[in-house]
Write a protein that holds these residues in place. Structure first.
Motif, PDB file in Angstrom:
ATOM      1  N   SER A  16      68.337 -42.795 -16.616  1.00 21.47           N
ATOM      2  CA  SER A  16      69.520 -41.802 -16.291  1.00 21.47           C
ATOM      3  C   SER A  16      68.970 -40.665 -15.178  1.00 21.47           C
ATOM      4  O   SER A  16      69.612 -39.848 -14.927  1.00 21.47           O
ATOM      5  CB  SER A  16      70.036 -40.749 -17.429  1.00 21.47           C
ATOM      6  OG  SER A  16      68.984 -40.438 -18.320  1.00 21.47           O
ATOM      7  N   SER A  17      67.823 -40.404 -15.022  1.00 15.76           N
ATOM      8  CA  SER A  17      67.052 -39.451 -14.204  1.00 15.76           C
ATOM      9  C   SER A  17      65.768 -39.950 -13.679  1.00 15.76           C
ATOM     10  O   SER A  17      65.133 -40.860 -14.364  1.00 15.76           O
ATOM     11  CB  SER A  17      66.801 -38.284 -15.074  1.00 15.76           C
ATOM     12  OG  SER A  17      65.986 -38.393 -15.927  1.00 15.76           O
ATOM     13  N   GLY A  18      64.987 -39.174 -12.751  1.00 12.42           N
ATOM     14  CA  GLY A  18      63.889 -39.440 -12.186  1.00 12.42           C
ATOM     15  C   GLY A  18      63.509 -40.934 -11.794  1.00 12.42           C
ATOM     16  O   GLY A  18      64.234 -41.534 -11.052  1.00 12.42           O
ATOM     17  N   ILE A  19      62.447 -41.345 -12.281  1.00  8.54           N
ATOM     18  CA  ILE A  19      61.807 -42.725 -11.735  1.00  8.54           C
ATOM     19  C   ILE A  19      62.759 -43.678 -12.225  1.00  8.54           C
ATOM     20  O   ILE A  19      63.245 -44.767 -11.467  1.00  8.54           O
ATOM     21  CB  ILE A  19      60.563 -42.928 -12.026  1.00  8.54           C
ATOM     22  CG1 ILE A  19      59.773 -42.098 -11.282  1.00  8.54           C
ATOM     23  CG2 ILE A  19      60.178 -44.474 -11.958  1.00  8.54           C
ATOM     24  CD1 ILE A  19      58.136 -42.029 -11.948  1.00  8.54           C
ATOM     25  N   GLY A  20      63.232 -43.776 -13.387  1.00  9.05           N
ATOM     26  CA  GLY A  20      64.353 -44.698 -13.980  1.00  9.05           C
ATOM     27  C   GLY A  20      65.571 -44.676 -12.996  1.00  9.05           C
ATOM     28  O   GLY A  20      66.266 -45.994 -12.832  1.00  9.05           O
ATOM     29  N   LEU A  21      66.345 -43.749 -12.725  1.00 10.01           N
ATOM     30  CA  LEU A  21      67.374 -43.789 -11.688  1.00 10.01           C
ATOM     31  C   LEU A  21      67.105 -44.323 -10.557  1.00 10.01           C
ATOM     32  O   LEU A  21      68.012 -45.078  -9.903  1.00 10.01           O
ATOM     33  CB  LEU A  21      67.709 -42.214 -11.564  1.00 10.01           C
ATOM     34  CG  LEU A  21      69.000 -41.881 -10.781  1.00 10.01           C
ATOM     35  CD1 LEU A  21      70.224 -42.544 -11.041  1.00 10.01           C
ATOM     36  CD2 LEU A  21      69.227 -40.486 -10.718  1.00 10.01           C
ATOM     37  N   ALA A  22      65.735 -43.978  -9.819  1.00  7.83           N
ATOM     38  CA  ALA A  22      65.535 -44.395  -8.516  1.00  7.83           C
ATOM     39  C   ALA A  22      65.291 -46.057  -8.564  1.00  7.83           C
ATOM     40  O   ALA A  22      65.725 -46.667  -7.834  1.00  7.83           O
ATOM     41  CB  ALA A  22      64.345 -43.649  -8.144  1.00  7.83           C
ATOM     42  N   CYS A  23      64.725 -46.283  -9.803  1.00  5.58           N
ATOM     43  CA  CYS A  23      64.394 -47.951  -9.944  1.00  5.58           C
ATOM     44  C   CYS A  23      66.109 -48.574  -9.964  1.00  5.58           C
ATOM     45  O   CYS A  23      66.022 -49.728  -9.415  1.00  5.58           O
ATOM     46  CB  CYS A  23      63.645 -47.985 -11.380  1.00  5.58           C
ATOM     47  SG  CYS A  23      61.777 -48.063 -11.207  1.00  5.58           S
TER      48      CYS A  23
END
Length: 273
Positions: A16-23
């Motif tokens: 939902s945010s940060g690196i996970g969102l970008a991934c």
């Protein structure tokens, strides 16, 4: 490499945010099917809809607290039910901290290990049958803190060291099964992780302690993770500073102690001075 992961099913925790969102965006651009996991379900649903509209990706949102084993099992079951299997698991969910060990409540260390280490273990354990069947990839998003302990981050560093040991053992166990095991270690990355880092009493700091403008972007990290999965890389240490820290920590650890101390003494409101 465009489309190299088309129709592969990718599970991403902390999406939902940060690196996970970008991934999520980076894997969607490769044509992957996405299973997006986090505690913030409303945000995940909006992300899934956006990825479907923007990239034509098939995406499903699953509310999941990775510190809860049953949630991790249900996440994997949902991925298999919707897409028929799992090709890539990205263990990205994580929480940080910023407090001296002498000052903190030990519940903070338990929380760090529950989310960062046990979350990785739980998700990997339940996904293993599918990953072995697909000869897929399991990824742990770690940190240079998994190679070198950082002041004010005892629990964070400990959890990342534990992840490295777990992933290394898993890799050796599966040398002949076709399972790809990768540890990704970004440098300092512009994201919300420092603002949400837990203080000595378990409350979020609410502001970053570093200059975010000089850091890697989450999108740059995600792009490298996707390429690492496609190339079936073993380890990604993503910055020159990180590579130097890993090397020098082996050669001159006492010198690195001093350099790390000096670096963190320059934080905003430093814990070491």
């Amino acid at each position: 490499m465009s489309g190299a992961l088309r129709n592969k099913t990718v599970v991403i925790t902390g999406a939902s945010s940060g690196i996970g969102l970008a991934c999520a965006g980076a894997f969607a651009r490769q044509g992957a099917n996405l299973v997006l996991a986090a505690r913030r379900y409303v945000d995940l649903c909006a992300l899934a809809q956006s990825l479907e509209q923007t990239h034509g990706a098939r995406a499903v949102a699953v509310r999941c607290d990775v510190a809860n084993e049953a949630d991790c099992e249900a996440l994997v079951q949902q991925a298999v039910t919707v897409f028929g299997g799992i090709d890539v698991l990205v263990n990205n969910a994580g929480v940080s901290m910023r407090a001296l060990f002498a000052d903190l409540d030990l519940a903070i260390l338990h929380r760090l290990m529950d989310v960062n280490f046990w979350g990785t273990v739980y998700c990997t354990k339940y996904a293993m049958p599918e990953l072995l069947r697909s000869r897929g990839s399991v990824v742990a998003v770690s940190s240079i803190a998994g190679y070198r302990g950082l002041p004010g981050r005892t629990g964070y560093s400990a959890s990342k060291f534990a992840i490295h040991g777990f992933m290394e053992s898993l890799r050796v166990e599966n040398l002949k099964t076709g399972l790809h095991v990768m540890v990704a270690c970004p440098g300092f990355t512009a994201s919300s992780i420092r603002a949400t880092a837990l203080d000595a009493m378990g409350e979020a700091h609410g502001e970053t302690s570093m200059d975010e403008g000089r850091m890697m972007t989450a999108e740059e990290v995600a792009g490298r993770i996707v390429r690492g999965v496609i190339q079936r890389r073993r380890t990604l240490v993503m910055t020159r500073q990180g590579k130097l820290a890993v090397l020098m920590n082996k050669l001159l650890p006492a010198w690195v102690d001093k350099k790390v101390y000096q670096l963190f003494a320059r934080e905003k409101n430093p814990l070491v001075k």
